[in-house]
Every structure is written in C-alpha cells, then in structure tokens.
Enzyme design. Structure first.
Site, mmCIF file in Angstrom:
data_model
loop_
_atom_site.group_PDB
_atom_site.id
_atom_site.type_symbol
_atom_site.label_atom_id
_atom_site.label_comp_id
_atom_site.label_asym_id
_atom_site.label_seq_id
_atom_site.Cartn_x
_atom_site.Cartn_y
_atom_site.Cartn_z
ATOM 1 N N ALA A 73 34.252 -38.534 4.556
ATOM 2 C CA ALA A 73 33.928 -38.058 5.907
ATOM 3 C C ALA A 73 32.800 -37.027 5.853
ATOM 4 O O ALA A 73 31.873 -37.170 5.056
ATOM 5 C CB ALA A 73 35.182 -37.523 6.592
ATOM 6 N N SER A 74 32.906 -35.987 6.633
ATOM 7 C CA SER A 74 31.776 -35.060 6.755
ATOM 8 C C SER A 74 31.473 -34.288 5.488
ATOM 9 O O SER A 74 30.418 -33.681 5.373
ATOM 10 C CB SER A 74 32.057 -34.058 7.876
ATOM 11 O OG SER A 74 32.282 -34.754 9.078
ATOM 12 N N THR A 75 32.397 -34.316 4.520
ATOM 13 C CA THR A 75 32.100 -33.603 3.275
ATOM 14 C C THR A 75 30.935 -34.276 2.554
ATOM 15 O O THR A 75 30.364 -33.715 1.629
ATOM 16 C CB THR A 75 33.320 -33.565 2.324
ATOM 17 O OG1 THR A 75 33.653 -34.891 1.943
ATOM 18 C CG2 THR A 75 34.518 -32.900 2.985
#
Lengths: 368, 602
Positions: free
Chosen positions: B321-323
C-alpha cells in the site's frame, strides 16, 4: 529254577574268582560320583539357585546311600520283593492321575508335602526288574508270560501317556518290552510288532496334543517360529554351537546365564555344559558315560544268571536311551520330549531312581 | 543242559547288543551334529549368541538452549520420565497393556491405540516410548511393579520447553519427530531416528546446530529384557546454545499490544540487520507441539482458521500500500520523469486518456496541488498514480527489486517472496498482458504487488542506511561465536541528496501537522515513517484465501518507520489485519518499539 545245583555251582566258582579281584566296581562308583557332582555344578550354573542345588545335592546323598545299600544287599533275597513291588508302583501310577500335585499343569507328580515324586519314574525302574523276575520264574520262559508282560507294559504306557508325559512313556515301553525281547521273544513277532507300530504312526500323531505336534513340526524347521515353539531348539543350538572347542567357562555361558535356554537346569542342561565347557567338556562327559555304560554292560555280558542278564541289560539300554534321546533333542535331532539327562539334570526322583538302578546292577554283579 | 544254557546266554547277550545299537547309532549321529554345531559352525553361533544378549541403544543428546539478546533463557529442556517399551519382550500385548493401564490408572483404549499407532513402521526390536511424562505417583507405582512386567522400562528424556510460549512461538518454532519426508529431504537424518528435530522457526533453521550428537550405549540384557549391565557407552554431545538477537523485553511489551488481533511486527536494527522483535499474531503454545500429549488439541491447532501456526511476519504477503510510495517516488526521480518541485493537481480522481474509469484517491476531493514531499506526507494517491503512469512498469519493477521486493529476505528458507509484478510475471502467472492500469495501481502499492512485513522492514532499513542493504539476522551467537553482519550491495542513487530528502518527507509524515501519522509525534525521539492502508480484497495468496471469505473486508493497517532519524537504531514495521487505519493502530506500535529500544540502548 535258579536254585538248581548247576547254577549254584557256577555261582560258587565265580564268587571265588571275584574274591581275587575287587568285589566292588569302583569304575562305576567313581563315574557316578563324577557325573552327579558335575551335574550339581551345572545346575548351580544354569539356575543360579543355591537352594535348588542343595536340594539336588540332598537327593544325590539319599540316592547314593540307597545305591550302596542295594549294591551290598543279597539280591537273591530281594527278588521276590522286586517281583511284587510292581503292584504298589502301579497303584501310585493310577493314584497320580486322580491326585496330582496342584502346582503343575500335568499330573506327573505326587505331592508328599516335604517333597514331590514321579510314580512314572518309579515304574520305569520297577517294571524291568519285576518283569525279568516274572519271566525267569521258570527255567524256560513261557510265551504266555511274555504276552502278559507286554499287556501289563502297554497298560503302564497308557497310564503315563495320559499324564501326559511322552518322554517317560517311551522309557516305560522300553522298560517293559526289553525284558521280553531279550529273554527270547520270537523275532518274527518283534518284526511284526515293529511293523504294526509303524502303521499306527498316523493314529499316534492324531492322538498327540497340539503342543506335542508342534514340537515335532518345529524339529523340521525351528527357524519358522523363533520366538514361539522353535525358541527352545534355536536357543539351545546357539548355546551348543557358541561353546566352540573350549567353551565360555563355568558360569560364563551367556545363553544359560541370561536365561535364553528354558529349562536349562533340567532337560536342557546338556546345552549349558556344551556352552560353558565346549567340545572338550562334551568329550570328557561322553568318555565318563562310556566308561559307566561299558562297565554296566559287562555285568550283563559276564553274568550267567538269566535274571541278572535281563535286568542289567535292560537297565543299561534304558540309561543309554536316556542319554542319546536327551542329547539328540537338545541339539535338534529329535522332538522335544520331557527326558532328563541321567545324573546331570535337576530332578530328585529321576536321580534317586537312576542311582538305585546302578545299585541293583552292582548287586547283580555279585551274581556273575 | 550246560551247552543249552550257554547257547541261550549268548543269545541274550546278542539281543542286548541289538537293542542297544539304535541308541548307539543315535548317539553317534548326535556326536556328528555336535561337531557340526560347535566345531564347523561355532563362529556363526557365537555371533548369534552375542546378538542375543547385546542391545545397542541410542542416547538422545540434549538440545542446545536458546537465549535472548540479553542472555535471558528462552528455551530449555525439561527432564521427564517416560515409559519405554520393547515389543520383542512383550509376550501378550493385550495382557501387557491391561497391566500398564491398571497400574497407571489410564484409559486402556487410549493406550492400546497409542501402542498400535506408535508401533507402525518400527522393527519389532526397536524400543519406543508408549507413555510420556509420567507423574510422580505413576513413577512410584511403576518402579515397584516393573520387575513383574516384561518389556517395559522407565527412561528419562528431554522435553523442549519454550518458556514464554506464545510470545516467542513465531521466532522459536517447535520440534517434532522426524518424518519420512524429512529423511527424504535430508538423508543424513535417518541416523537420528527417535530424535526430535526442529519443524519451524529457529528450531528448524538452526536444527543441525541445536541438535548435538547421538550417544550410543551397548547393554547386555537377558531373555526377559532385564538389564544385566552396560557394556560400553559413548555419551551424547549436547547441541550448541544459540543467542538470538530478539530482545525479550521488547518483544513482550509489543506483543501485549496486539491483544489477540491478527497481524505482524518486525523490528530490525538497520545497521546490523539484527532482528530485535518479531511478532506474528495470533500465535500458539509451541510446547503443545513439542510434547504431543493430546492429539485432539494438536488437531484443533492445525485446523484453526486464524492459522496461528502461520508466521505472518515472514510469510504473510500483504499489499505494501502507501508504504511503497517513497520508492515509487525515488524510482521516478531516478528515471527523471519527475522532480522534487514539480506539482501535480490532486482533485481526488485520476483519469487515463481514453479511459472513462476514474482511479480514486483515498481522500474525497483530493489534496490540491502537491509536490513529492507533500504527496508523501499526506499520502496523495493521485500524485503517485500519475508518477507510476509516467514511469511505466519496466522502470518501476527493477528499481523496487533493488530494495528487496519480490525476493526472500535471506533470514530463512521458509519465508514467502511476495510478488513483484512485471510484464513477464503477469503473462506467466495470470496469463494476461500488462495493462497501464496495473502500473497505476502499483503506484500506490496496490494491485498485484505484495510484500512480507520483513521485506518492507528491510526496504526501509535501506532508506535508514542511505542505500546499504543488510541481510537480516536473528542469531547473535552460536555457542561462543558471534555471527557477523552481512551486507549486500549498496544502492546508489544518481543524486545522493535524495536519501536525505526522502527521509525529510518521511519525517513530515509524523511531524508535519498535515502528516498522516501526526498522532505519534513526539519531540524527544524523531521517527521517519509511512502509513499504509492495504485493501483486503487484493490479498491473493492461497493460504490467505479463507481469510478473505471469513473475515470482514476491512482494510489492513500498516505503518513502517525508523528512528531516531539522527542515528537510526530500529526499523519497525507493524501490520494489523483489518485494523483500518495505519496511523491509528499500527503507528503507535512502531513509536512504542522505537522509544523502548532507544531508551534501552542508552
């Protein structure tokens, strides 16, 4: 009749010659003492029980006294006693079937509280003497008497078979029939009898107990069931074989010390001897047995008295039968039957009876 | 008359000899047989007589102990008394088992079934353990009565005891009997039968070190199996001890915050690659499996739909995801398809030319004009959709691979690889061509891409190290020897200032008022990190399929961060399954871990 002047004069003559040499056969005495002492040592080695050894030692002591008493007894006076002692022996043989010792699966022993004894052992000792006495009551043995002895023998045989005790029953058969055949039973009947016995083999097979059949089958292929019926034979053969030339040493036989051989102190004591003393020990044992049997047979061969000849001949053959059958069964040549090794195996009645047998033969020696 | 008498006498002697002869012949045959046995075959029988009484038995070595980084004992061996039986000495199993059952007051049926289950596949001479872990009363009863029961013996053995059970289970793993498959994979194991080997975790990965060497004992026994004496003894050698890099204190405190929620946490020292905490939740009691006393319990454990035996930290494959966004940004900077200053307008939706479908950002209405830093701080989706679209998959995948995505971390062979998609991968695994839309989804760490928590932690460790990639380690010492740091290739960027600028952006995530993890802002220890919210529906590994079916479709919360930024001591990734918001549930865990660890280090 033995009281005839002729036989009297013969006896007198021999008596004189005996006075020159030894009155007593020390060869026999010493081989007996050697065998029994050796037996005590082996019983200790295989059972590790001092109690059992001392017990056997006591029987040996008793038997030895009995033997010497008989040896120095006047045989002639005893003959009537032997003839009639058949009846109490038969009585005991019947009694044991109804009142067997409680701590046994078979009805072989009579419990007398202090000790137990085997009437069949007594019978195999009494029967030949009593039969010989009966057969020689006339100068010429009568056919009728022979048939009667055969009949009585078969009854005794049957009584022992149903105990059940296959080993001793065979001996009983020998004990009763040998006096008959030695005293002159016609060869044609003997051959015919052997033929009949062969024919009845299947019948005998069918009448055997399962465990007895198993023992016979096991003989032909002991490895088929190593942990079951073949155990005895396999383990006993291992013991004999692993003894090698000089054995593993007294008290060092792993097969017997670790209880791999069942009944090692009684019927299988030969394998313990073989394991601990090897081929050398066995040779010495055979030598002693050889001396003993040779001296016993000599009594029979040199005796001019028919009764003495029959008795000592029969008793010698029985002794040899015991030795040869026991050893053959231990090394897997014959099926396992209950048959002790004379003078060596643990067992009080057998030892005493064997010693008394020797005593009788020694006393007959004076009749030479 | 006299002549007649003489003749008759000879006839009797003759007959005696005749009836003597069969027995003489028998004795002669017997002599031949004796000669055959004890002269010609003596050696064979001597060997047989030896093997009759000598028994070789193995002595199981004590397994090495396991300590934590501060030398606190984590795994020990308890001595227990077991009832060992030797089937070859048992005459009648039914009577034997009845005797045992009566004596120990145990259920006969259970003992019988155990007897037959455990006897299968063993030779009849091989002793094995029938009843484990006897209690004192049973031992007392047995020692009085055992002489009467052939073929049974009390022996001591070791049982593996993981002291902190559930807390350490994912790290330590458990031990079990050697299976046929184990021997097939490693033939050397066949000599260790009756020994237990590690099945998972450190117990498995370092089994050959922990195992030690078998001892052997030769005993003389009689025909009843009774021990006569010991002939020779080769003592076993205890396995080597291990010192883990795990900090039990840290592990414990972080574990308590999971409160039974599903998820994982990995804390690594970026400079050394040493793992200080590794949590997978839910977990299990490894001692249940170390000494299996109750098959039912074990069956339930394996059937548990939350799969407590599954190590999520090493093998859980989640969308990053956004990581992933900082790496997408860096890849775009490297490819020079973007600059730090260039602004993109985020109106909440992104459209590709010729496609009606909108790619939606997580924030309704968007973030307005965003540059790279703001895009990372606020986690703008539209900005990274655009970046990824311009970058193309051919540039993105190779760059991500440098950070360890799509590869095993090297900690153990038994971890998942995650998925780093590429055109080739999609064609091979999905059987479809790569669409531009796939690249757009990947720009925000969704779509096909998945990563394991440890991969994410290592990728961020590379950020903390400004490019140096270290191999993760969980063992600090084997026996008395320290393990050494292994560093793989260093990643070099065209502009080394980019490391610093990315870090500043990640600091902003926590420290800026508009940062997505502003809730964990703490002046004392500065943390750089990134939140993530993984959509559950895109989890796509077989082990996880049932999770999708059974659990709610709430998103997974992610946070990964390192600190203190001046001298990064710990990189921590935390994933809470169905935790919704990364900042709310995962970030505080990371903050706690870094705070605790930094304080401890001082």
């Amino acid at each position: 009749m033995r009281n005839s002047p002729l036989s009297f004069s013969v006896n007198l003559k021999i008596d004189k010659s005996q006075n020159n040499s030894s009155q007593f056969d020390y060869w026999i005495l010493f081989s007996i003492i050697f065998l029994c002492s050796f037996g005590l040592a082996m019983i200790y080695s295989s059972s590790n029980s001092l109690e059992m050894t001392i017990r056997q030692g006591a029987y040996f002591f008793l038997g030895l006294i009995g033997m010497l008493l008989l040896a120095f007894s006047n045989f002639r006076k005893m003959e009537v006693f032997y003839l009639h002692s058949f009846w109490p022996a038969l009585f005991l043989l019947i009694i044991v079937l109804f009142f067997p010792s409680e701590n046994s699966k078979t009805s072989r022993w009579i419990d007398l509280g202090l000790f137990t004894f085997q009437p069949s052992e007594l019978m195999r000792f009494i029967l030949p003497i009593s039969a010989a006495s009966f057969l020689t009551k006339n100068l010429k043995t009568k056919m009728k008497d022979m048939w009667l002895v055969i009949f009585v023998t078969l009854i005794c045989f049957y009584l022992v078979v149903i105990q059940p005790d296959l080993g001793t029953s065979i001996i009983i058969l020998l004990a009763g029939l040998l006096p008959v055949v030695i005293s002159g039973f016609p060869w044609i009947y003997i051959l015919f009898g052997g033929f009949l016995a062969t024919l009845s083999l299947p019948l005998i097979w069918m009448s055997l107990y399962d465990y007895q059949k198993q023992r016979i089958l096991t003989l032909f292929n002991p490895e088929a069931d190593i942990y079951g019926a073949g155990w005895n034979i396999v383990q006993s053969k291992i013991a004999v074989g692993s003894g090698g030339l000089f054995g593993k040493g007294f008290l060092n036989g792993s097969q017997s010390q670790l209880n791999f051989i069942p009944e090692s102190h009684s019927d299988f004591i030969f394998s313990v001897i073989a394991e601990e003393f090897g081929l050398l020990g066995i040779s010495i044992l055979f030598l002693i047995y050889g001396i003993l049997i040779y001296r016993l047979l000599m009594v029979s061969f040199y005796s001019s008295n028919k009764f003495a000849k029959i008795v000592s001949g029969t008793l010698s053959i029985i002794l040899l039968a015991y030795i040869s059958i026991n050893i053959s069964m231990v090394i897997g040549l014959l099926p396992v039957v209950g048959m002790p090794l004379p003078f060596l195996s643990q067992g009080g009645t057998a030892l005493v009876v064997n010693l008394l047998t020797i005593g009788i033969i020694l006393s007959l020696r004076k009749e030479v | 008359m006299s002549i007649f008498d003489n003749k008759k006498e000879t006839n009797e002697t003759y007959r005696i000899v005749i009836f003597l002869s069969p027995f003489l012949i028998l004795l002669f045959l017997a002599s031949l047989q004796i000669l055959n046995l004890s002269y010609f075959n003596a050696d064979t029988f001597k060997t047989q007589s030896e093997s009759n009484r000598l028994y070789q038995s193995k002595i199981i070595p004590q397994r090495g102990f396991i300590f934590d980084s501060k030398n606190t004992l984590l795994v020990e061996n308890n001595i227990q008394q077991d009832l060992e039986i030797n089937p070859s000495f048992i005459e009648n199993p039914r009577i034997f088992l009845k005797q045992i059952a009566d004596l120990l007051e145990l259920n006969l049926n259970k003992i019988e079934s155990d007897f037959y289950i455990r006897a299968t596949g063993k030779s009849p001479n091989e002793p094995y353990i029938l009843i484990k872990d006897l209690n004192e009363k049973q031992i007392a009863k047995l020692s009085v009565n055992l002489k009467k029961i052939k073929g049974a013996e009390i022996i001591s053995s070791f049982s593996r005891n993981v002291i902190h059970k559930e807390i350490m289970a994912p790290v330590i793993g458990y031990v079990g009997n050697i299976s046929r498959e184990d021997v097939f994979n490693n033939p050397e194991l066949s000599q260790f039968r009756s020994l237990k080997i590690g099945k998972t975790g450190v117990e498995k990965d370092f089994d050959s070190i922990l195992r030690g060497n078998m001892g052997y004992r030769i005993q003389e026994r009689d025909s009843n199996g009774k021990l006569i004496r010991n002939i020779s003894l080769e003592p076993p050698i205890k396995g080597k001890d291990l010192r883990l890099s795990i900090d039990l204190d840290l592990q414990k405190k972080l574990f308590s915050d999971f409160k039974g929620r599903k998820g994982a946490l990995v804390a690594i020292e970026p400079k050394t690659g040493l793992i200080r905490a590794l949590i997978s939740s839910p977990t299990y009691d490894p001692n249940l499996l170390n000494t299996i006393n109750d098959y039912e319990e074990v069956k339930n454990l394996f059937a548990d739909k939350d799969s407590p035996l599954f190590n999520r930290a090493l093998s859980g494959q989640y969308p990053p995801a956004s990581t992933l966004k900082p790496f997408v940004g860096m890849a775009a900077l490297e490819a020079q398809t973007i600059s730090w200053e260039k602004q993109i307008t985020d109106s909440g939706e992104y459209y590709v030319e010729g496609d009606e479908r909108p790619y939606k950002g997580w924030k309704e209405g968007g973030h307005g004009n965003v540059d790279m830093k703001k895009a990372i701080v606020e986690s703008s989706d539209v900005y990274f959709y655009s970046l990824a679209y311009d970058l193309t998959i051919n540039n993105l995948s190779p760059f991500l691979e440098k950070f360890g995505y799509g590869k095993q971390s090297g900690l153990t062979e038994n971890e998942a690889k995650g998925i780093l998609p590429s055109r080739k991968w999609k064609l091979g695994y999905i059987g479809e061509a790569w669409f531009k839309g796939d690249t757009i989804n990947m720009g925000i760490g969704q779509g096909y891409i998945t990563a394991t928590p440890i991969q994410i932690a290592l990728a961020y460790a590379a950020l903390a190290n400004k490019g140096e990639i270290v191999k993760p380690r969980i063992i600090e010492k084997v026996g008395n020897d320290s393990t050494e740091k292994v560093s793989k290739l260093s990643i070099s960027l065209s502009d080394n200032k980019n490391w610093k600028r990315i870090e500043e952006a990640l600091l902003g995530v926590v420290e800026a008022s508009n940062g997505t993890a502003n809730n964990i802002y703490d002046r004392s220890i500065r943390i750089a990190g990134k939140t993530g919210t993984a959509q559950v529906k895109s989890i796509g590994e077989t082990e996880y399929k049932f999770l999708r079916e059974d659990e709610s479709l709430r998103d997974h919360a992610l946070f990964v961060g390192y600190g203190p930024v001046e001298d990064p001591k710990l990189v921590v990734v935390a994933i809470i399954e169905n935790g919704e918001s990364g900042s709310a549930v995962a970030a505080p865990l990371v903050r706690k871990a870094i705070n605790l660890y930094s304080k401890n280090e001082k």
